[in-house]
Design an enzyme around this catalytic site. Structure first.
Site, PDB file in Angstrom:
ATOM      1  N   ASP A 107      40.155  47.631  37.826  1.00 57.17           N
ATOM      2  CA  ASP A 107      39.707  49.024  37.980  1.00 57.17           C
ATOM      3  C   ASP A 107      39.402  49.663  36.630  1.00 57.17           C
ATOM      4  O   ASP A 107      39.638  50.852  36.428  1.00 57.17           O
ATOM      5  CB  ASP A 107      40.759  49.854  38.732  1.00 57.17           C
ATOM      6  CG  ASP A 107      40.918  49.397  40.177  1.00 57.17           C
ATOM      7  OD1 ASP A 107      40.191  48.468  40.567  1.00 57.17           O
ATOM      8  OD2 ASP A 107      41.761  49.933  40.896  1.00 57.17           O
ATOM      9  N   ASP A 113      47.777  45.732  41.261  1.00 59.00           N
ATOM     10  CA  ASP A 113      46.433  45.664  41.853  1.00 59.00           C
ATOM     11  C   ASP A 113      45.899  44.238  41.733  1.00 59.00           C
ATOM     12  O   ASP A 113      46.247  43.529  40.783  1.00 59.00           O
ATOM     13  CB  ASP A 113      45.521  46.621  41.061  1.00 59.00           C
ATOM     14  CG  ASP A 113      44.303  47.103  41.824  1.00 59.00           C
ATOM     15  OD1 ASP A 113      43.940  48.283  41.641  1.00 59.00           O
ATOM     16  OD2 ASP A 113      43.723  46.315  42.603  1.00 59.00           O
ATOM     17  N   HIS A 116      42.845  43.989  41.217  1.00 57.60           N
ATOM     18  CA  HIS A 116      41.697  44.336  40.375  1.00 57.60           C
ATOM     19  C   HIS A 116      42.119  45.149  39.150  1.00 57.60           C
ATOM     20  O   HIS A 116      43.137  45.825  39.170  1.00 57.60           O
ATOM     21  CB  HIS A 116      40.704  45.167  41.189  1.00 57.60           C
ATOM     22  CG  HIS A 116      40.356  44.566  42.511  1.00 57.60           C
ATOM     23  ND1 HIS A 116      40.994  44.917  43.695  1.00 57.60           N
ATOM     24  CD2 HIS A 116      39.460  43.607  42.847  1.00 57.60           C
ATOM     25  CE1 HIS A 116      40.478  44.216  44.690  1.00 57.60           C
ATOM     26  NE2 HIS A 116      39.554  43.411  44.216  1.00 57.60           N
ATOM     27  N   HIS A 174      35.986  53.582  42.315  1.00 54.98           N
ATOM     28  CA  HIS A 174      37.371  53.082  42.469  1.00 54.98           C
ATOM     29  C   HIS A 174      37.577  51.813  41.651  1.00 54.98           C
ATOM     30  O   HIS A 174      38.706  51.355  41.504  1.00 54.98           O
ATOM     31  CB  HIS A 174      37.750  52.887  43.937  1.00 54.98           C
ATOM     32  CG  HIS A 174      37.201  51.649  44.570  1.00 54.98           C
ATOM     33  ND1 HIS A 174      37.871  51.005  45.583  1.00 54.98           N
ATOM     34  CD2 HIS A 174      36.052  50.956  44.364  1.00 54.98           C
ATOM     35  CE1 HIS A 174      37.151  49.957  45.975  1.00 54.98           C
ATOM     36  NE2 HIS A 174      36.057  49.909  45.260  1.00 54.98           N
ATOM     37  N   GLU A 204      44.531  52.679  48.862  1.00 54.31           N
ATOM     38  CA  GLU A 204      43.623  51.714  49.483  1.00 54.31           C
ATOM     39  C   GLU A 204      44.080  51.172  50.844  1.00 54.31           C
ATOM     40  O   GLU A 204      43.608  50.128  51.276  1.00 54.31           O
ATOM     41  CB  GLU A 204      43.293  50.558  48.518  1.00 54.31           C
ATOM     42  CG  GLU A 204      42.617  51.001  47.229  1.00 54.31           C
ATOM     43  CD  GLU A 204      41.105  51.257  47.328  1.00 54.31           C
ATOM     44  OE1 GLU A 204      40.548  51.060  48.424  1.00 54.31           O
ATOM     45  OE2 GLU A 204      40.499  51.645  46.319  1.00 54.31           O
ATOM     46  N   ASP A 223      48.018  49.660  44.344  1.00 56.38           N
ATOM     47  CA  ASP A 223      46.884  49.383  45.237  1.00 56.38           C
ATOM     48  C   ASP A 223      47.363  48.301  46.193  1.00 56.38           C
ATOM     49  O   ASP A 223      47.714  47.202  45.753  1.00 56.38           O
ATOM     50  CB  ASP A 223      45.709  48.890  44.392  1.00 56.38           C
ATOM     51  CG  ASP A 223      44.455  48.616  45.204  1.00 56.38           C
ATOM     52  OD1 ASP A 223      43.361  48.762  44.637  1.00 56.38           O
ATOM     53  OD2 ASP A 223      44.568  48.255  46.390  1.00 56.38           O
ATOM     54  N   HIS A 267      41.251  54.143  45.184  1.00 57.45           N
ATOM     55  CA  HIS A 267      41.973  54.158  43.917  1.00 57.45           C
ATOM     56  C   HIS A 267      41.302  54.984  42.822  1.00 57.45           C
ATOM     57  O   HIS A 267      41.901  55.191  41.772  1.00 57.45           O
ATOM     58  CB  HIS A 267      42.172  52.710  43.426  1.00 57.45           C
ATOM     59  CG  HIS A 267      43.521  52.501  42.791  1.00 57.45           C
ATOM     60  ND1 HIS A 267      44.025  51.250  42.503  1.00 57.45           N
ATOM     61  CD2 HIS A 267      44.454  53.383  42.370  1.00 57.45           C
ATOM     62  CE1 HIS A 267      45.218  51.361  41.926  1.00 57.45           C
ATOM     63  NE2 HIS A 267      45.503  52.654  41.836  1.00 57.45           N
ATOM     64  N   ASP A 277      46.026  46.261  47.891  1.00 57.13           N
ATOM     65  CA  ASP A 277      45.342  44.964  47.850  1.00 57.13           C
ATOM     66  C   ASP A 277      45.925  44.031  46.791  1.00 57.13           C
ATOM     67  O   ASP A 277      45.491  42.886  46.649  1.00 57.13           O
ATOM     68  CB  ASP A 277      43.817  45.096  47.700  1.00 57.13           C
ATOM     69  CG  ASP A 277      43.378  45.608  46.340  1.00 57.13           C
ATOM     70  OD1 ASP A 277      42.303  46.246  46.296  1.00 57.13           O
ATOM     71  OD2 ASP A 277      44.052  45.370  45.318  1.00 57.13           O
TER      72      ASP A 277
HETATM   73  N1  LIG Z   1      40.026  47.637  45.337  1.00 61.35           N
HETATM   74  C1  LIG Z   1      39.273  47.658  44.219  1.00 61.35           C
HETATM   75  N2  LIG Z   1      39.851  47.917  43.126  1.00 61.35           N
HETATM   76  O1  LIG Z   1      41.190  48.036  42.998  1.00 61.35           O
HETATM   77  N3  LIG Z   1      37.921  47.390  44.295  1.00 61.35           N
HETATM   78  C2  LIG Z   1      37.073  47.631  43.169  1.00 61.35           C
HETATM   79  C3  LIG Z   1      37.123  46.537  42.157  1.00 61.35           C
HETATM   80  C4  LIG Z   1      36.141  45.455  42.414  1.00 61.35           C
HETATM   81  N4  LIG Z   1      35.810  44.790  41.155  1.00 61.35           N
HETATM   82 MN   LIG Z   2      42.623  49.533  42.743  1.00 62.61          MN
HETATM   83 MN   LIG Z   3      42.285  46.644  44.243  1.00 65.53          MN
END
Ligand SMILES: N/C(=N\O)NCCC[NH3+]
Ligand SMILES: [Mn+2]
Ligand SMILES: [Mn+2]
Ligand SMILES: [Mn+2]
Length: 311
Positions: free
Chosen positions: A125, A121, A123, A138, A270, A225, A98, A227
């Site tokens: 980021d 997401d 996260h 990322h 991702e 993302d 990402h 995830d």
């Molecule tokens: N997939 C991730 N971000 O979208 N990982 C990094 C963030 C972990 N704090």
């Molecule tokens: Mn991300």
């Molecule tokens: Mn993520």
């Protein structure tokens, strides 16, 4: 209605091997053909090859890992995406990690300065050089796009074109303490999984768009993302976090954004085809493909191909 598929086999923003093969797996699963089935004129822009920088020439800057590589790749992608956008095409960027969104979103803003960003997401980021623990870039692209944190000469090409009020998150559930502080300080709207549970995905998307695009007249850059989805739905990804979006919630976001007719750029990020068994990799790749289709006009009851802004 030309769609430019930009393959970005890049993994320098994080430490796990394999995410650079996300693009080839998405393409080999037939995504370009699936999208032309939807009525898009598909221009496959190829898998962009990025020149390596040997580790000795790219030492960490503070905690940041592979900083020069990430910066150079993102700058290259910003140009590629910006050029496609300038031609009125819709860039679909296939990651890759990402960190690439630093490039894709910079490219979008070149062409659409009044754009808004929907960041889906688990996260945020949004770590800065000061708040990052891992140094994996990322986990930082949004802070660069907002112009937060200390200036790093190697990233001076990134212009702070994204304003906090033009950014909205959906799906957050693994946000670092430093990121929580940044979100609060900058008044950034975030719909975490708590809000998804509380209001349902329909209301969440409506509220998110009301926040960044009240008249639905602004170009939308959707940065997805995988995830954000629950690991049971998209298992083969680098930082899975339980309690994520269902298959349908993820697709609803994409369908609803397509319906606005404002989508001008899409990132599917991702997908890492080396982190699970064959069936789970296949499942994750298939989800990446179906998310893209949903964001680009595929509906469950098959409606005629509506015009999008980037026609
Ligand atoms: N997939 C991730 N971000 O979208 N990982 C990094 C963030 C972990 N704090
Ligand atoms: Mn991300
Ligand atoms: Mn993520
Ligand atoms: Mn493979």
């Amino acid at each position: 209605k030309t769609l430019a598929i930009v393959g970005c086999p890049f993994s320098g923003g994080q430490a796990k091997l394999g995410v650079d093969r996300g693009p080839i797996h998405l393409v080999q699963a037939g995504l370009p053909e699936q999208l032309s089935e939807l009525g898009w004129k598909v221009l496959f822009d190829g898998h962009h090859q990025f020149e390596e920088i040997d580790a000795a020439s790219d030492p960490p800057i503070g905690k940041l890992k592979n900083p020069r590589l990430v910066s150079r790749v993102c700058e290259a992608i910003a140009k590629v995406v910006g050029e496609h956008a300038k031609k009125g095409q819709l860039p679909l960027t296939l990651g890759g990690d990402h960190s690439l969104a630093m490039g894709t979103i910079s490219g979008t803003f070149e062409q659409y300065p009044d754009a808004c960003v929907v960041w889906v997401d688990a996260h945020g980021d949004i770590n800065t050089a000061e708040t990052t623990d891992s140094g994996n870039i990322h986990g930082m692209p949004v802070s660069f796009l907002l112009g937060l944190g200390s200036k790093i000469p190697e990233f001076s090409w990134v212009k702070p074109l994204l304003k906090p009020e033009r950014l909205v998150y959906i799906g957050l559930r693994d946000v670092d303490a430093g990121e929580k502080k940044i979100l609060k300080e900058n008044g950034i709207r975030a719909f975490s999984m708590h809000e998804v549970d509380k209001y349902g995905i329909g209301r969440v998307v409506e509220m998110a768009l009301d926040h960044v695009n009240p008249k639905r007249d602004r170009p939308i850059h959707l940065s997805f993302d995988v995830d954000a989805l629950d690991p049971s739905v998209a298992p083969s990804t680098g930082t899975p976090v339980r309690g994520g979006l269902t298959f349908r919630e993820g697709h609803y976001i994409c369908e609803a954004i397509y319906e606005t007719g404002c989508l001008v750029a899409l990132d599917i990020m991702e997908v890492n085809p080396s982190l699970a068994d064959e069936a789970e990799v296949k499942q994750t790749v298939a989800v990446g493909c179906s998310l893209a289709r949903s964001a680009l006009g595929e509906t469950l009851l098959g409606s005629p191909f509506a015009q999008t802004r980037a026609s």
